[in-house]
Write a protein that holds these residues in place. Structure first.
Motif, PDB file in Angstrom:
ATOM      1  N   SER A 107       0.811  -1.215   0.000  1.00  0.00           N
ATOM      2  CA  SER A 107       0.000   0.000   0.000  1.00  0.00           C
ATOM      3  C   SER A 107       0.845   1.266   0.000  1.00  0.00           C
ATOM      4  O   SER A 107       0.364   2.339  -0.378  1.00  0.00           O
ATOM      5  N   ASP A 108       2.128   1.174   0.403  1.00  0.00           N
ATOM      6  CA  ASP A 108       2.997   2.349   0.366  1.00  0.00           C
ATOM      7  C   ASP A 108       3.178   2.862  -1.060  1.00  0.00           C
ATOM      8  O   ASP A 108       3.469   4.037  -1.274  1.00  0.00           O
ATOM      9  N   GLU A 109       3.048   1.987  -2.040  1.00  0.00           N
ATOM     10  CA  GLU A 109       3.230   2.382  -3.431  1.00  0.00           C
ATOM     11  C   GLU A 109       1.998   3.077  -3.999  1.00  0.00           C
ATOM     12  O   GLU A 109       2.096   3.786  -4.996  1.00  0.00           O
ATOM     13  N   PHE A 110       0.844   2.861  -3.384  1.00  0.00           N
ATOM     14  CA  PHE A 110      -0.411   3.268  -3.985  1.00  0.00           C
ATOM     15  C   PHE A 110      -1.018   4.504  -3.333  1.00  0.00           C
ATOM     16  O   PHE A 110      -0.712   4.847  -2.198  1.00  0.00           O
ATOM     17  N   HIS A 111      -1.878   5.140  -4.065  1.00  0.00           N
ATOM     18  CA  HIS A 111      -2.700   6.229  -3.534  1.00  0.00           C
ATOM     19  C   HIS A 111      -4.061   6.146  -4.213  1.00  0.00           C
ATOM     20  O   HIS A 111      -4.227   5.458  -5.221  1.00  0.00           O
ATOM     21  N   ILE A 112      -5.026   6.841  -3.645  1.00  0.00           N
ATOM     22  CA  ILE A 112      -6.378   6.839  -4.203  1.00  0.00           C
ATOM     23  C   ILE A 112      -6.614   8.136  -4.964  1.00  0.00           C
ATOM     24  O   ILE A 112      -6.359   9.219  -4.451  1.00  0.00           O
ATOM     25  N   ALA A 113      -7.089   8.007  -6.183  1.00  0.00           N
ATOM     26  CA  ALA A 113      -7.403   9.161  -7.025  1.00  0.00           C
ATOM     27  C   ALA A 113      -8.856   9.548  -6.781  1.00  0.00           C
ATOM     28  O   ALA A 113      -9.772   8.903  -7.284  1.00  0.00           O
ATOM     29  N   GLY A 114      -9.073  10.579  -5.983  1.00  0.00           N
ATOM     30  CA  GLY A 114     -10.436  10.993  -5.677  1.00  0.00           C
ATOM     31  C   GLY A 114     -10.958  10.259  -4.462  1.00  0.00           C
ATOM     32  O   GLY A 114     -11.662   9.249  -4.573  1.00  0.00           O
ATOM     33  N   ARG A 115     -10.604  10.745  -3.291  1.00  0.00           N
ATOM     34  CA  ARG A 115     -10.985  10.050  -2.059  1.00  0.00           C
ATOM     35  C   ARG A 115     -12.467  10.220  -1.753  1.00  0.00           C
ATOM     36  O   ARG A 115     -13.104  11.160  -2.202  1.00  0.00           O
ATOM     37  N   LEU A 116     -12.978   9.302  -0.957  1.00  0.00           N
ATOM     38  CA  LEU A 116     -14.351   9.374  -0.455  1.00  0.00           C
ATOM     39  C   LEU A 116     -14.315   9.426   1.072  1.00  0.00           C
ATOM     40  O   LEU A 116     -13.439   8.837   1.696  1.00  0.00           O
ATOM     41  N   ASP A 117     -15.306  10.109   1.659  1.00  0.00           N
ATOM     42  CA  ASP A 117     -15.430  10.126   3.115  1.00  0.00           C
ATOM     43  C   ASP A 117     -15.732   8.724   3.630  1.00  0.00           C
ATOM     44  O   ASP A 117     -16.197   7.849   2.883  1.00  0.00           O
ATOM     45  N   ALA A 118     -15.526   8.534   4.919  1.00  0.00           N
ATOM     46  CA  ALA A 118     -15.759   7.222   5.519  1.00  0.00           C
ATOM     47  C   ALA A 118     -17.198   6.758   5.323  1.00  0.00           C
ATOM     48  O   ALA A 118     -17.448   5.564   5.115  1.00  0.00           O
TER      49      ALA A 118
END
Length: 245
Positions: A107-118
């Motif tokens: 997961s250190d390599e990845f990120h989310i494009a366009g986060r969502l709230d919990a």
């Protein structure tokens, strides 16, 4: 790309391990010993670790159906991270990417494009390609995001024109860009926007005197949510090379 990220992308090492090999003076770029993890590496550079040439694996692009009560973060906080769902027990839909299924997802390599709230569910895009993310999230990219919105009060049809003309959000100097609304039932609508302001959907409906009680993203650009809750798949090449309009 940062040298430490390049090492992680070319080996099984995580970020901390990459820093250790750099500090141990085991990494060279074009024959020069480099210990700076932020050193920028380009496509035509020759990077070696212990005299072995490193070749980065291809970028990966993932669609996930995020459940409620999970956060779009690389680490667990009050709620667990959505990255906990990335395991290879899931079916890999696109066979063109099966070459990477022997590599553990770090997961250190990845990120989310366009986060969502919990408390928001639906489509999130996960990748290790920062340039691709930038093109999707750039404000003037025109990338459409479609949300299914549940409301506390019935939505009045005469308010559609306000969304089409732009909504004045509290604390904002300018109206939102034109949005479109399709009424599903009295308290549920489909909203399509091309921006990504902080809590934009909730603030838009608050501005007209309504309250969002449920929020679900079902589409970004031409990428549509088509997996069960908590599941994921790799994007197809066509989806990766999407056109926003």
């Amino acid at each position: 790309m940062r040298l430490d990220k390049f090492i992680c992308k070319s080996t099984e090492l995580d970020k901390q391990q990459a820093l250790l090999v750099l500090q141990g003076k085991k990494v060279s770029v074009n024959g020069d010993l480099i210990i700076d993890p932020a050193f920028q590496v380009h496509d035509n550079n020759k990077v070696t670790l212990n005299d072995q040439v490193l070749v980065p694996r291809p970028f990966r692009y993932i669609l996930m159906h995020k459940p409620a009560a999970m956060i779009c973060s690389n680490v667990d906080e009050v709620y667990p991270s959505a990255f906990n769902l990335l395991t290879f027990e899931n079916e890999i839909v696109n066979t063109e990417f099966k070459g990477s299924d022997s590599i553990a997802l770090n997961s250190d390599e990845f990120h989310i494009a366009g986060r969502l709230d919990a408390d928001t569910t639906g489509l999130v895009l996960i990748t290790d390609d920062g340039s691709w993310t930038y093109n999707i999230t750039l404000p003037n990219s025109g990338c459409k995001k479609v949300y299914r919105v549940g409301l506390s009060k019935p939505f009045k049809v005469e308010l559609i024109s306000q969304f089409e003309q732009g909504i004045q959000l509290q604390g904002e100097a300018q109206l939102t860009l034109p949005a479109s609304i399709k009424i599903i039932n009295s308290k549920e609508v489909l909203l399509t926007i091309t921006e990504g302001k902080f809590h934009q959907v909730k603030r838009m409906f608050a501005a007209i005197g309504n309250r969002v009680v449920s929020l679900h993203r079902q589409q970004i650009g031409n990428i549509k949510l088509d997996v069960a809750v908590g599941k994921w798949r790799y994007l197809t090449p066509l989806e990766v090379n999407y056109e926003s309009n």
